[in-house]
Every structure is written in structure tokens, then in C-alpha cells.
Design a protein around this motif. Structure first.
Motif, PDB file in Angstrom:
ATOM      1  N   ARG B 110       0.941  -1.276  -0.110  1.00 53.19           N
ATOM      2  CA  ARG B 110       0.082   0.154  -0.063  1.00 53.19           C
ATOM      3  C   ARG B 110       0.934   1.336  -0.040  1.00 53.19           C
ATOM      4  O   ARG B 110       0.231   2.117  -0.474  1.00 53.19           O
ATOM      5  N   LEU B 111       2.125   1.164   0.348  1.00 52.67           N
ATOM      6  CA  LEU B 111       2.935   2.094   0.353  1.00 52.67           C
ATOM      7  C   LEU B 111       3.488   2.681  -1.083  1.00 52.67           C
ATOM      8  O   LEU B 111       3.535   3.840  -1.305  1.00 52.67           O
ATOM      9  N   ALA B 114       0.609   4.181  -2.779  1.00 51.74           N
ATOM     10  CA  ALA B 114       0.297   5.650  -2.280  1.00 51.74           C
ATOM     11  C   ALA B 114       1.447   6.282  -3.112  1.00 51.74           C
ATOM     12  O   ALA B 114       1.069   7.459  -3.902  1.00 51.74           O
ATOM     13  N   VAL B 129      10.817   5.495  -0.464  1.00 52.16           N
ATOM     14  CA  VAL B 129       9.875   4.825   0.296  1.00 52.16           C
ATOM     15  C   VAL B 129      10.245   3.474   0.574  1.00 52.16           C
ATOM     16  O   VAL B 129      10.163   2.909   1.589  1.00 52.16           O
ATOM     17  N   PRO B 132      13.969   2.564   2.640  1.00 48.95           N
ATOM     18  CA  PRO B 132      13.729   2.778   4.197  1.00 48.95           C
ATOM     19  C   PRO B 132      12.845   1.750   5.134  1.00 48.95           C
ATOM     20  O   PRO B 132      13.390   1.303   6.273  1.00 48.95           O
ATOM     21  N   GLN B 133      12.021   1.041   4.386  1.00 51.65           N
ATOM     22  CA  GLN B 133      11.394  -0.025   5.033  1.00 51.65           C
ATOM     23  C   GLN B 133      11.901  -1.382   4.895  1.00 51.65           C
ATOM     24  O   GLN B 133      12.234  -1.913   6.008  1.00 51.65           O
ATOM     25  N   THR B 208      12.479   1.674  16.286  1.00 56.20           N
ATOM     26  CA  THR B 208      11.179   1.414  16.722  1.00 56.20           C
ATOM     27  C   THR B 208      10.465   2.686  17.576  1.00 56.20           C
ATOM     28  O   THR B 208       9.374   3.131  17.313  1.00 56.20           O
ATOM     29  N   ARG B 209      11.378   3.159  18.379  1.00 56.07           N
ATOM     30  CA  ARG B 209      10.770   4.571  18.974  1.00 56.07           C
ATOM     31  C   ARG B 209      10.395   5.704  18.263  1.00 56.07           C
ATOM     32  O   ARG B 209       9.557   6.284  18.409  1.00 56.07           O
ATOM     33  N   ARG B 210      11.395   5.948  17.180  1.00 57.25           N
ATOM     34  CA  ARG B 210      10.945   7.009  16.218  1.00 57.25           C
ATOM     35  C   ARG B 210      10.111   6.746  15.333  1.00 57.25           C
ATOM     36  O   ARG B 210       9.263   7.579  15.257  1.00 57.25           O
ATOM     37  N   TYR B 211      10.159   5.481  14.737  1.00 54.63           N
ATOM     38  CA  TYR B 211       9.113   5.369  13.469  1.00 54.63           C
ATOM     39  C   TYR B 211       7.933   4.415  13.788  1.00 54.63           C
ATOM     40  O   TYR B 211       7.263   4.038  12.741  1.00 54.63           O
ATOM     41  N   GLY B 212       7.876   3.780  14.893  1.00 55.95           N
ATOM     42  CA  GLY B 212       6.922   2.651  15.328  1.00 55.95           C
ATOM     43  C   GLY B 212       7.323   1.358  14.758  1.00 55.95           C
ATOM     44  O   GLY B 212       8.489   1.158  14.243  1.00 55.95           O
ATOM     45  N   GLY B 217       2.559   1.251  10.857  1.00 59.61           N
ATOM     46  CA  GLY B 217       1.393   1.268  12.023  1.00 59.61           C
ATOM     47  C   GLY B 217      -0.144   1.352  11.475  1.00 59.61           C
ATOM     48  O   GLY B 217      -0.888   1.714  12.253  1.00 59.61           O
ATOM     49  N   THR B 218      -0.427   0.887  10.211  1.00 57.82           N
ATOM     50  CA  THR B 218      -1.677   1.252   9.739  1.00 57.82           C
ATOM     51  C   THR B 218      -2.374  -0.104   9.632  1.00 57.82           C
ATOM     52  O   THR B 218      -1.769  -0.967   9.662  1.00 57.82           O
TER      53      THR B 218
END
Lengths: 257, 218
Positions: B110-111, B114, B129, B132-133, B208-212, B217-218
Motif C-alpha cells: 500500500r505504500l 500511495a 519509500v 527505508p522500510q 522503533t521508538r522513532r518510526y513505530g 502502523g496502519t
């Protein structure tokens, strides 16, 4: 001609997924400034239709005319062939999309999500785009959240950032794909309010929606789809109050406001 | 103990050699693995399948001995260190390619959708996009492989690379106290592997703290 030519004209659109025909010949037009709502039961082809409109998926048959010119096909060596992904990109920047599941880039802040495409795709100056993005965030009532990452925001906030991200491309039309379906009831309102604002400003929008209250009060025209076909369309107040087909009658019966 | 002390300068050289071989092998194998994974995306990459099958299946020692003993017959004599680096790059690339292929497949489609809807061309999508993942998804399996790979470097002593295990084995031959030497060698490998694991924990926790959560997160 440009005065009478609709912004978007769809003729005989057909889409097959495997053996199944998801869209069986769709025709409709959208004029500049119109708010069009597409309704129908799940599986009726609504989301597929929306993805065909900006050519995220290619229709198997039929034509899409954008400002009078057919999109999705190019002329090469006297032959009509399908446009490549790269050739479709300029069109997509003119018809932005907002998704059911927001689809924000998780490694970027709200502001970075918004300025990404205007800077990297359109090549516009970063300072100018940032100022516009901040104004857009204020418009969707998220001025205080510009440095938040998506995972730190509620679904309603993420969706409003996604709308701002689409608007930052200065599109001529917006596609909304069930943008409130993934939200808790108390968060739907804040997203619908933004959609109402856009409609009031004269933005052309095509929404797949289950929000019948929104469809009745905001949409200029409703299109009811059933099994890949448009079964009814017209002014939502008339169409929804007097269904002409048993399918729409059953659908209206089944959805709650 | 006195052997360890007398041999200590040689051990320092050996530790240094182990560290830079590890760094060189890791950089080359990671970049090659990533390049192959990207090349294979959306293709039927039969050649890559065969390659990763062979080199993930063969024992490291076999690949090592092949590079050191067999390649010279084909006119390719890379010497001890060269053969060891080639062997570990061949094996490492196979693992890294599979790690990055799996990570690319795990990126939320889905990213990408988008990004396409925003008019981003394929190269830009990949860079801004998708990768980074991938970095987040691949971090743990990548670091886990590396921590294991550190220990595998001890096999290089079999082809006379003067790394930590080699010096340990030579020292054992003249020592009355093998236990100290063996424990010391073990501690060196464990320390390098621990550095990799600690770095992975710190970087992973920070992301994880910064980006979830890594899967979005969806």
C-alpha cells in the motif's frame, strides 16, 4: 469545446481480474467542481473503478478521457499502445488519491509526508512547498502535529495528513477510497468535516463511500454500482429516496446512516 | 598464561586481521546481496535461486578449501586471505540476497501504491519509500547472520590465514595451559559477535521508538 468538455469522461470501462469481470462497462462523466459519490455493496467494483481512474490498475477495455484527452494510451510509430508507468506519472499528479488505510510513509513526519512528492516529483522549491504544507496542515486542523510520525497519530489525524498530502500536489480532482471506513466512529467526523470543506471550496471529488449522511448532504451526484455495472445515478436525494431497482432498494435498506 | 602474554602482539595483529576481513566481507557481500535482490525483484531469477541454494547449502569449509586449493588449478591464485575473503563473500552474498529479497517482499504494497498515486517514478519510490522500510525489516536477520558469520571466520585458519584461531592453534602447540588460550580465543569471537548484536539492539530500538513498528502502523 473546453467549456463543455467534462473534466473526466469514462466510456465502456471493463476490468477483468483473472476469469472474473469486475467492471462490465462503466460510463459516466464528472464535471469540474462536482462532488460525485460512488456507492454499492462490497464486491461491486467501486475500489477497482477508482484505481482504474488514475490508472493504478489498467482497464482491459474502454476509454478514460481527462480534459478531453484519452489517458493510458500513447501513439508510437503510428500504433496505439499502452502507456508505460513513467508516462502515466504526470497524469497521476493531477488526480490525487486518498486511501482507506491512509498509507502515510511511516519513516517521515506529517510535514515530510506532505512535501515529499511536490519537492521530489514536481521539483518545486522546498521552502515554498514547506510553507504551503504548513498552511494545508492548518487547514486540516493539524498545525500542531507537523513533526509527528504516523505511528504517533490517531487514524483520523493520519487520514487528514493523507488528504493534505494529496492536496499538496495541487490536483484538479481528488479520489477518496472509503477514507473513513478504517476509522472509529468518533474519528470519522473530523475527516468528513475536511471533505465538506473541500466540497464547499469547489474541489472536484470522486468518493467511494459508505457514509450515507455525507452522500445525501454533500454529493452533487450519486452513482450506485452493483456487480460491476452502474445501476442508478443522479441527485442523491432523489435516487436514494426512490430506488428504481430492487438492488438499490436492498442496499439502502441495509446501510445505516 | 605466559604463552598468551608472549604471543599477545601476534594476537593483536590477528584480532585486527579478523576485524578488517569481517568488515570487508560484510560490506561487499551486503552490497552484492542487495543488488542481486533488487535485480531479481519481479523476475523469475532462476540463476539467483540456484546460486543461493548452492552457497547456503555448502559448508563454509568446503567453499573455503575450494577457493584456496582448487582455484589455483584454474590459474586463479588469490593466496590465503584472498581465498578466504572470496569464499565468505560467496556464501555471505547468498544469505544477504535472500534476506533482502524477503524484506523487499515484506514491504507494505500500500505504500508503493500511495507513492505511485503521487506520481513518484520507480527509482524515486525505491530510494525514498521502499528501501527505508527494507532497512528496518532486514536489520534483525542481517545482524543475526553477521553475528554467526564472525565465528565462521575462524575457519579461515584452515587455509593459513593468520587470524585469531590460527594464532591460537600455533600457541597451543607450545603451551602447557590450553584452557586459557581456548577461552581467550572464544572471548575474542564472542566479543566481536556481541558488538554486532548490541549495535542491532540499539539501532532497532531507536528506529522503533522513532518510526513505530517495522511493519507499519496502519
Amino acid at each position: 469545446m473546453s467549456g463543455t468538455e467534462p473534466l473526466l469522461r469514462v466510456e465502456g470501462l471493463v476490468k477483468r481480474l483473472g476469469a472474473q469481470e469486475v467492471l462490465k462497462g462503466i460510463d459516466f462523466v464528472v464535471h469540474r467542481g462536482e462532488v460525485v459519490a460512488i456507492i454499492g455493496a462490497s464486491g461491486s467494483g467501486k475500489s477497482t473503478l477508482l484505481r482504474c481512474l488514475n490508472l493504478l490498475i489498467s482497464p482491459d477495455n474502454g476509454r478514460i478521457l481527462w480534459k478531453g484527452r484519452e489517458v493510458g494510451w500513447v501513439e508510437r510509430g503510428g500504433k496505439r499502445i499502452r502507456a508505460t508507468e513513467r508516462e502515466l506519472l504526470p497524469y497521476r499528479t493531477e488526480i490525487a488519491m486518498v486511501f482507506q488505510s491512509f498509507n502515510l510513509f511511516p519513516h517521515m513526519t506529517a510535514l515530510q509526508n506532505i512535501i515529499e512528492a511536490p519537492v521530489m516529483v514536481l521539483g518545486r522549491p522546498k521552502a515554498e512547498v514547506t510553507a504551503e504544507a504548513e498552511a494545508l496542515l492548518a487547514k486540516v486542523r493539524l498545525g500542531h502535529r507537523k513533526d509527528a510520525y504516523p505511528h504517533q497519530m490517531s487514524g483520523g489525524e493520519q487520514q487528514r495528513v493523507a488528504i493534505a498530502r494529496a492536496l499538496a500536489m495541487k490536483p484538479e480532482a481528488l479520489l477518496f477510497d472509503e477514507v473513513t471506513s478504517a476509522l472509529d466512529p468518533e474519528l470519522k467526523g473530523e475527516v468528513l468535516a475536511v471533505m465538506r470543506d473541500l466540497a464547499a471550496e469547489g474541489m472536484t471529488t470522486i468518493s467511494v463511500s459508505h457514509e450515507m449522511g455525507f452522500v445525501r448532504s454533500v454529493a452533487d451526484r450519486v452513482i450506485f454500482m452493483h456487480k460491476g455495472r452502474v445501476r442508478e445515478s443522479g441527485d442523491p436525494k432523489t435516487v436514494l429516496a426512490n430506488p428504481q431497482t430492487p438492488e438499490l432498494a436492498a442496499f439502502v435498506e441495509s446501510v445505516t446512516d | 598464561m605466559d604463552v598468551l602474554l608472549r604471543q599477545f602482539p601476534r594476537f593483536l595483529d590477528a584480532i585486527w586481521l579478523t576485524l578488517w576481513m569481517f568488515a570487508v566481507i560484510t560490506v561487499i557481500a551486503t552490497l552484492l546481496g542487495l543488488a542481486l535482490a533488487l535485480w531479481a525483484e519481479g523476475r523469475r531469477a532462476r540463476g539467483l535461486d540456484l546460486y543461493t541454494w548452492v552457497f547456503r547449502g555448502l559448508p563454509e569449509l568446503v567453499v573455503l578449501l575450494f577457493c584456496y586449493l582448487a582455484l589455483p588449478y584454474a590459474g586463479i591464485d588469490l593466496g590465503s586471505i584472498g581465498s578466504a575473503i572470496l569464499a565468505f563473500v560467496l556464501v555471505g552474498t547468498a544469505f544477504h540476497a535472500e534476506i533482502f529479497r524477503a524484506s523487499l517482499r515484506a514491504v507494505d504494497p500500500r505504500l508503493t501504491e500511495a507513492a505511485r498515486s503521487l506520481g513518484m517514478p520507480p527509482g524515486l519510490r525505491l530510494r525514498r519509500v521502499v528501501l527505508p522500510q527494507v532497512a528496518r525489516i532486514a536489520l534483525t536477520p542481517w545482524a543475526t547472520f553477521l553475528a554467526g558469520n564472525v565465528k565462521m571466520l575462524s575457519l579461515a585458519s584452515a587455509v593459513s590465514v593468520g587470524e585469531v584461531m590460527m594464532v591460537t592453534r600455533q600457541s597451543l602447540a607450545i603451551s602447557q595451559d590450553p584452557l586459557t588460550l581456548i577461552l581467550f580465543a572464544g572471548a575474542v569471537y564472542a566479543a566481536i559477535a556481541s558488538l554486532v548484536m548490541i549495535a542491532e539492539t540499539l539501532i532497532g530500538g531507536w528506529m522503533t521508538r522513532r518510526y513505530g513498528p517495522a511493519t507499519g502502523g496502519t
